[in-house]
Write a protein that holds these residues in place. Structure first.
Motif, PDB file in Angstrom:
ATOM      1  N   LYS A  85       0.891  -1.328  -0.144  1.00 46.62           N
ATOM      2  CA  LYS A  85       0.025  -0.080   0.094  1.00 46.62           C
ATOM      3  C   LYS A  85       0.872   1.344  -0.132  1.00 46.62           C
ATOM      4  CE  LYS A  85      -3.938  -2.361   2.379  1.00 46.62           C
ATOM      5  NZ  LYS A  85      -4.657  -2.458   3.818  1.00 46.62           N
ATOM      6  N   VAL A  86       1.793   1.244   0.931  1.00 47.85           N
ATOM      7  CA  VAL A  86       2.782   2.402   0.758  1.00 47.85           C
ATOM      8  C   VAL A  86       3.330   2.832  -0.319  1.00 47.85           C
ATOM      9  CG1 VAL A  86       4.904   3.210   1.842  1.00 47.85           C
ATOM     10  CG2 VAL A  86       3.001   2.287   3.334  1.00 47.85           C
ATOM     11  N   LYS A  87       3.900   1.585  -1.225  1.00 47.51           N
ATOM     12  CA  LYS A  87       4.699   1.624  -2.479  1.00 47.51           C
ATOM     13  C   LYS A  87       3.968   2.398  -3.347  1.00 47.51           C
ATOM     14  CE  LYS A  87       8.118  -2.106  -2.035  1.00 47.51           C
ATOM     15  NZ  LYS A  87       8.436  -3.267  -2.608  1.00 47.51           N
ATOM     16  N   PHE A  88       2.195   1.786  -3.236  1.00 46.77           N
ATOM     17  CA  PHE A  88       1.429   2.220  -4.392  1.00 46.77           C
ATOM     18  C   PHE A  88       1.257   3.518  -4.161  1.00 46.77           C
ATOM     19  CE2 PHE A  88      -3.192   3.006  -5.603  1.00 46.77           C
ATOM     20  CZ  PHE A  88      -3.008   2.851  -6.683  1.00 46.77           C
ATOM     21  N   ILE A  89       0.916   4.036  -2.949  1.00 48.96           N
ATOM     22  CA  ILE A  89       0.607   5.416  -2.553  1.00 48.96           C
ATOM     23  C   ILE A  89       1.954   6.517  -2.971  1.00 48.96           C
ATOM     24  CG2 ILE A  89       0.035   7.164  -0.511  1.00 48.96           C
ATOM     25  CD1 ILE A  89      -1.650   4.865   0.614  1.00 48.96           C
ATOM     26  N   SER A  90       3.078   5.989  -2.459  1.00 48.82           N
ATOM     27  CA  SER A  90       4.281   6.696  -3.039  1.00 48.82           C
ATOM     28  C   SER A  90       4.097   7.009  -4.511  1.00 48.82           C
ATOM     29  CB  SER A  90       5.367   5.997  -2.536  1.00 48.82           C
ATOM     30  OG  SER A  90       5.281   5.937  -1.136  1.00 48.82           O
ATOM     31  N   ARG A  91       4.127   5.810  -5.305  1.00 51.28           N
ATOM     32  CA  ARG A  91       3.995   6.098  -6.943  1.00 51.28           C
ATOM     33  C   ARG A  91       2.942   7.252  -7.192  1.00 51.28           C
ATOM     34  NH1 ARG A  91       3.079   0.504  -8.385  1.00 51.28           N
ATOM     35  NH2 ARG A  91       3.983  -0.123  -6.677  1.00 51.28           N
ATOM     36  N   LEU A  92       1.575   7.057  -6.393  1.00 53.16           N
ATOM     37  CA  LEU A  92       0.803   8.139  -6.942  1.00 53.16           C
ATOM     38  C   LEU A  92       1.322   9.642  -6.809  1.00 53.16           C
ATOM     39  CD1 LEU A  92      -2.440   6.439  -5.733  1.00 53.16           C
ATOM     40  CD2 LEU A  92      -1.801   6.968  -8.058  1.00 53.16           C
ATOM     41  N   SER A 100       1.512  16.449  -0.934  1.00 53.09           N
ATOM     42  CA  SER A 100       1.959  15.795   0.115  1.00 53.09           C
ATOM     43  C   SER A 100       0.693  15.693   1.285  1.00 53.09           C
ATOM     44  CB  SER A 100       3.175  16.673   0.624  1.00 53.09           C
ATOM     45  OG  SER A 100       2.628  17.953   0.817  1.00 53.09           O
ATOM     46  N   THR A 101      -0.056  16.460   1.398  1.00 49.91           N
ATOM     47  CA  THR A 101      -1.202  16.528   2.305  1.00 49.91           C
ATOM     48  C   THR A 101      -2.090  15.248   2.214  1.00 49.91           C
ATOM     49  OG1 THR A 101      -1.517  18.852   2.102  1.00 49.91           O
ATOM     50  CG2 THR A 101      -3.306  17.636   3.306  1.00 49.91           C
ATOM     51  N   HIS A 102      -2.142  14.841   1.103  1.00 52.09           N
ATOM     52  CA  HIS A 102      -3.174  13.466   0.878  1.00 52.09           C
ATOM     53  C   HIS A 102      -2.017  12.313   1.293  1.00 52.09           C
ATOM     54  CE1 HIS A 102      -5.568  16.069  -1.838  1.00 52.09           C
ATOM     55  NE2 HIS A 102      -6.587  15.403  -1.070  1.00 52.09           N
ATOM     56  N   LEU A 103      -0.987  12.446   0.973  1.00 50.46           N
ATOM     57  CA  LEU A 103       0.107  11.392   1.040  1.00 50.46           C
ATOM     58  C   LEU A 103       0.144  11.193   2.565  1.00 50.46           C
ATOM     59  CD1 LEU A 103       1.996   9.232   0.109  1.00 50.46           C
ATOM     60  CD2 LEU A 103       3.907  11.108   0.399  1.00 50.46           C
ATOM     61  N   MET A 104       0.314  12.215   3.433  1.00 56.96           N
ATOM     62  CA  MET A 104       0.354  12.145   4.801  1.00 56.96           C
ATOM     63  C   MET A 104      -0.711  11.458   5.402  1.00 56.96           C
ATOM     64  SD  MET A 104       3.563  12.537   5.248  1.00 56.96           S
ATOM     65  CE  MET A 104       3.251  12.049   7.181  1.00 56.96           C
ATOM     66  N   LYS A 105      -2.022  11.814   4.868  1.00 55.15           N
ATOM     67  CA  LYS A 105      -3.494  11.438   5.455  1.00 55.15           C
ATOM     68  C   LYS A 105      -3.539  10.122   5.254  1.00 55.15           C
ATOM     69  CE  LYS A 105      -8.287  12.110   5.015  1.00 55.15           C
ATOM     70  NZ  LYS A 105      -9.286  12.218   4.134  1.00 55.15           N
ATOM     71  N   LEU A 106      -2.994   9.465   4.156  1.00 53.54           N
ATOM     72  CA  LEU A 106      -3.186   8.051   3.649  1.00 53.54           C
ATOM     73  C   LEU A 106      -2.135   7.205   4.645  1.00 53.54           C
ATOM     74  CD1 LEU A 106      -3.634   8.651  -0.153  1.00 53.54           C
ATOM     75  CD2 LEU A 106      -5.293   7.710   1.433  1.00 53.54           C
ATOM     76  N   VAL A 107      -0.968   7.714   4.688  1.00 57.35           N
ATOM     77  CA  VAL A 107      -0.083   7.013   5.399  1.00 57.35           C
ATOM     78  C   VAL A 107      -0.319   6.845   6.949  1.00 57.35           C
ATOM     79  CG1 VAL A 107       2.410   7.187   6.441  1.00 57.35           C
ATOM     80  CG2 VAL A 107       1.944   7.476   3.809  1.00 57.35           C
ATOM     81  N   ASN A 108      -0.945   7.903   7.274  1.00 53.93           N
ATOM     82  CA  ASN A 108      -1.505   7.946   8.804  1.00 53.93           C
ATOM     83  C   ASN A 108      -2.565   6.969   8.895  1.00 53.93           C
ATOM     84  OD1 ASN A 108       0.435   9.690   9.771  1.00 53.93           O
ATOM     85  ND2 ASN A 108      -1.088  11.612   9.242  1.00 53.93           N
TER      86      ASN A 108
END
Length: 112
Positions: A85-92, A100-108
């Motif tokens: 999941k982290v790899k997929f989100i990172s690729r997006l 970056s706001t969306h990335l941090m929200k998803l990672v959290n």
């Protein structure tokens, strides 16, 4: 052409599952309709087998055989572990699909 999405069929009781599948069969036979079913196959098959045990046994069929007659193009989404999941989100993020706001929200949300 009409498209119908039926989601969470696996969350319904077995009577409702069978009524909806019977309605889908009727729709697909007589009308210009495309039905999209989003479901957990194992749970829906269990409902089919409980409701139609005698008919399936007599025909030498399983619930999977029954549902295969309805679903013409099965698409299975694999389970992803946290790392995937982290790899997929990172690729997006890298492809500028997320800021970056969306990335941090998803990672959290993944509780990393």
């Amino acid at each position: 052409r009409l498209s119908v999405l039926i989601d969470d069929l696996d969350r319904c009781n077995k009577d409702t599952v069978m009524k909806i599948l019977q309605a889908v069969i009727l729709l697909l036979n007589d009308a210009p309709v495309t039905c999209w079913l989003a479901l957990d196959t194992g749970i829906v098959v269990s409902s089919i087998e409980q409701e139609m045990k005698d008919q399936l046994d007599e025909a030498g069929m399983t619930g999977y055989d029954f549902i295969e007659k309805i679903i013409q193009l099965p698409l299975c989404i694999p389970d992803l572990d946290t790392n995937q999941k982290v790899k997929f989100i990172s690729r997006l993020f890298v492809q500028d699909k997320l800021d970056s706001t969306h990335l941090m929200k998803l990672v959290n949300e993944l509780e990393i």
